[in-house]
Scaffold this active site. Structure first.
Site, PDB file in Angstrom:
ATOM      1  CG  ASP A   1       7.394  -4.699   0.830  1.00  0.00           C
ATOM      2  OD1 ASP A   1       6.816  -5.618   0.214  1.00  0.00           O
ATOM      3  OD2 ASP A   1       7.110  -3.496   0.693  1.00  0.00           O
TER       4      ASP A   1
ATOM      5  NE  ARG B   1      12.935   6.749   5.127  1.00  0.00           N
ATOM      6  CZ  ARG B   1      12.158   5.883   5.767  1.00  0.00           C
ATOM      7  NH1 ARG B   1      12.637   5.104   6.699  1.00  0.00           N
ATOM      8  NH2 ARG B   1      10.882   5.794   5.461  1.00  0.00           N
TER       9      ARG B   1
ATOM     10  CG  ASP C   1      11.898   7.232   2.214  1.00  0.00           C
ATOM     11  OD1 ASP C   1      12.338   8.359   2.522  1.00  0.00           O
ATOM     12  OD2 ASP C   1      10.796   6.805   2.576  1.00  0.00           O
TER      13      ASP C   1
ATOM     14  CB  SER D   1       2.183   3.321   2.245  1.00  0.00           C
ATOM     15  OG  SER D   1       3.527   3.586   2.547  1.00  0.00           O
TER      16      SER D   1
END
Ligand code: ARG
Length: 415
Positions: free
Chosen positions: A15, A95, A124, A176
Site C-alpha cells: 500500500d 500512532r 488508526d 494484517s
C-alpha cells in the site's frame, strides 16, 4: 519545481509503496518517506532503497523505540490503561508518536502535506489525523487508501509493474499485522470468524500455553515510581527490559488476547493480540499498587484509567484532558516503588510476593496473633454510626407498612 511536498508514513508494504508513486503523480509532489522503528520484529534493511525506487526523493528511518516506551507505553502502564479491560493498546500508543515525528519531519523539510496508509474503516486513520491536526493545524492530511482507484491487491501490483515499483514477491501473509515492542495486533483472514480459534501461525512471539514448559518460571520486577527498572534483581534500560520480559513471557504463552472490540468508527471487530511483556508488566504494576496506594486513590484511579484508555484508543493522546489525567496518574505513582515476584506457568501469571518501602500493609493491624494492635472495641461505635442510615430507613419502612395495614383493615379491604 513541484507544486507540493508530502511526507509519507511509509512501511515498505504494498500500500505505502503504491502511495509514494501515486501521490507524486496525482499531487505533483516531491515525496519524502518516514519510517518509525517502534521495536517491531520486521527488518528495516533495504527500506531506503525501496522507497527511493518507488519515487521518494528523501528517506527518513528513525529508531523511536526508547521514546515509544518511556513517553507513551510506560505512562499508559502507570495509568493501568487497558481498552475495554483487556487490550494494552500497543498499536494505539504508537500512532501519536508516529504522527508527532511525521510532523517534525514535515516542519524540517517545509512540507505542506502528510500522508498515511491507513484504511477508511479503522481507528488508526483517526489517530494519525487527529494527532497531526493537534500538533500542526495547518498541515493537510492525506489518506489515499480512502479515495484511490485500486479495488484489490492485484490492481495495486499491476500498478507497480507498470511503473517499475519494486514489489517483494513474498507469499502473501494471510493476516494484517501491526507489530511493535509493546505488542502485536493480528487481524484478517480466518480471524474474521469470531467462532474460529486463531491458528498457530497467527502468532509471532508466544508459544501456545499448552506447549509451554511443564515447569513454572519465577520472575521478579522492580518498579520505581510506577516504571519497571529491573528484572530478577538486574537493572536494564527500558528497551532491553521490555525485550527481556517479552521473551520470558513469550516462552510461557503469556499475553495472548482474543477480543471482540468496539472500534471508534462503530464496527465491532475481532482482534487477536500478543503482548507478553505488557501483560506481565501491567499485572505486576497492579499488584504493587494494591500494596502502596491508599484505598480511595486506588479506587478513583480505576475510574481515571477507563477514561484515559478511551482517550488513547480514540486518538486523543495530544489532548488537554489526557495530559491533565496523566498529571493525576503520575502523582499517584510517587510511591509505586517496590518489587513484585511472579510465577509464570502455561499462559498464566500468579503473584507470589510483593514488597515496598511504601507498603501500607501494617502487620500490627492485619495480624490475628497476640501482636495485634487493632482496637477491636472501637469497631462497636464505628458500626453503630456507619449503619445508622440503614436502620433509620428500615424503621420508616416498618412504620409505613403498619399504618397501611391499619388503613386497609378500617376500609374492609383486608380480610
Ligand atoms: N484494533 C487495534 C487498535 O485499534 C489494532 C489495529 C491494528 N492494525 C492492524 N493492521 N492489524 O489499536
Amino acid at each position: 519545481m513541484k507544486k507540493n511536498k508530502i511526507v509519507v508514513a511509509y512501511s515498505g508494504g504494498l500500500d505505502t509503496s503504491v502511495m509514494v508513486k501515486w501521490l507524486k503523480d496525482n499531487y505533483d509532489a516531491e515525496i519524502i518517506t518516514f519510517t518509525g522503528n517502534l521495536g517491531q520484529t520486521k527488518e528495516l534493511v533495504g527500506l531506503e532503497e525501496k522507497a527511493i525506487n518507488s519515487g521518494a526523493s528523501k528517506v527518513y528511518i528513525e529508531d523511536l523505540t526508547k521514546e515509544f516506551l518511556e513517553e507513551y507505553a510506560f505512562p499508559a502502564l502507570r495509568a493501568g490503561a487497558m481498552y475495554e479491560e483487556a487490550y494494552p493498546m500497543a498499536c494505539s500508543l504508537g500512532r501519536p508518536l508516529l504522527a508527532k515525528t511525521l510532523v517534525e519531519i514535515a516542519r524540517k523539510e517545509g512540507a505542506n502535506m502528510v500522508a498515511h496508509g491507513c484504511t477508511g474503516k479503522g481507528n488508526d486513520q483517526v489517530r494519525f489525523e487527529v494527532s497531526v491536526g493537534a500538533l500542526a493545524p495547518d498541515l493537510k492530511n492525506l489518506a489515499p487508501l480512502r479515495t484511490w482507484e485500486f479495488k484489490s491487491r492485484e490492481e495495486e501490483i499491476e500498478y507497480c509493474r507498470k511503473h517499475n515499483i519494486p514489489v517483494t514477491a513474498s507469499k502473501e501473509n494471510p493476516y494484517s499485522i501491526d507489530d511493535n515492542i509493546w505488542g502485536t495486533a493480528i487481524e484478517c483472514g480466518v480471524l474474521e470468524d469470531p467462532m474460529v480459534e486463531p491458528p498457530a501461525d497467527a502468532y509471532l512471539h508466544t508459544v501456545a500455553p499448552e506447549n509451554a514448559p511443564d515447569k513454572f518460571e519465577e520472575v521478579s520486577i522492580l518498579f520505581e515510581k510506577g516504571n519497571p527498572v529491573a528484572v530478577n534483581g538486574k537493572y536494564f534500560d527500558s528497551v532491553s527490559l521490555v525485550m527481556l520480559v517479552n521473551e520470558i513471557g513469550g516462552r510461557h504463552g503469556i499475553g495472548r488476547i482474543d477480543l471482540i472490540e468496539n472500534r471508534l468508527v462503530g464496527i465491532k471487530s475481532r482482534e487477536v493480540y500478543e503482548t507478553p511483556g505488557a501483560s506481565i508488566l501491567h499485572f505486576a504494576h497492579k499488584e504493587l499498587e494494591r500494596l502502596t496506594l491508599e484505598k480511595s486513590v486506588a479506587h478513583y484511579k480505576n475510574l481515571v484509567a477507563q477514561e484515559y484508555s478511551n482517550l488513547i484508543y480514540n486518538g486523543l493522546w495530544f489532548s488537554p484532558l489526557r495530559e491533565a489525567l496523566q498529571a493525576f496518574i503520575d502523582k499517584t505513582q510517587e510511591r509505586v516503588t517496590g518489587i513484585v515476584k511472579l510465577k509464570l506457568y502455561k499462559g498464566t501469571i500468579r503473584i507470589t510476593g510483593r514488597s515496598s518501602a511504601y507498603s501500607l500493609y501494617d502487620p500490627a493491624l492485619a495480624t490475628y496473633t497476640a501482636e495485634d494492635q487493632f482496637d477491636h472495641a472501637a469497631s462497636e461505635g464505628f458500626i453503630k454510626i456507619y449503619g445508622l442510615g440503614l436502620k433509620t430507613y428500615s424503621r420508616v419502612e416498618e412504620r409505613v407498612a403498619a399504618e397501611n395495614k391499619k388503613l386497609r383493615l378500617a376500609n374492609g379491604t383486608l380480610g
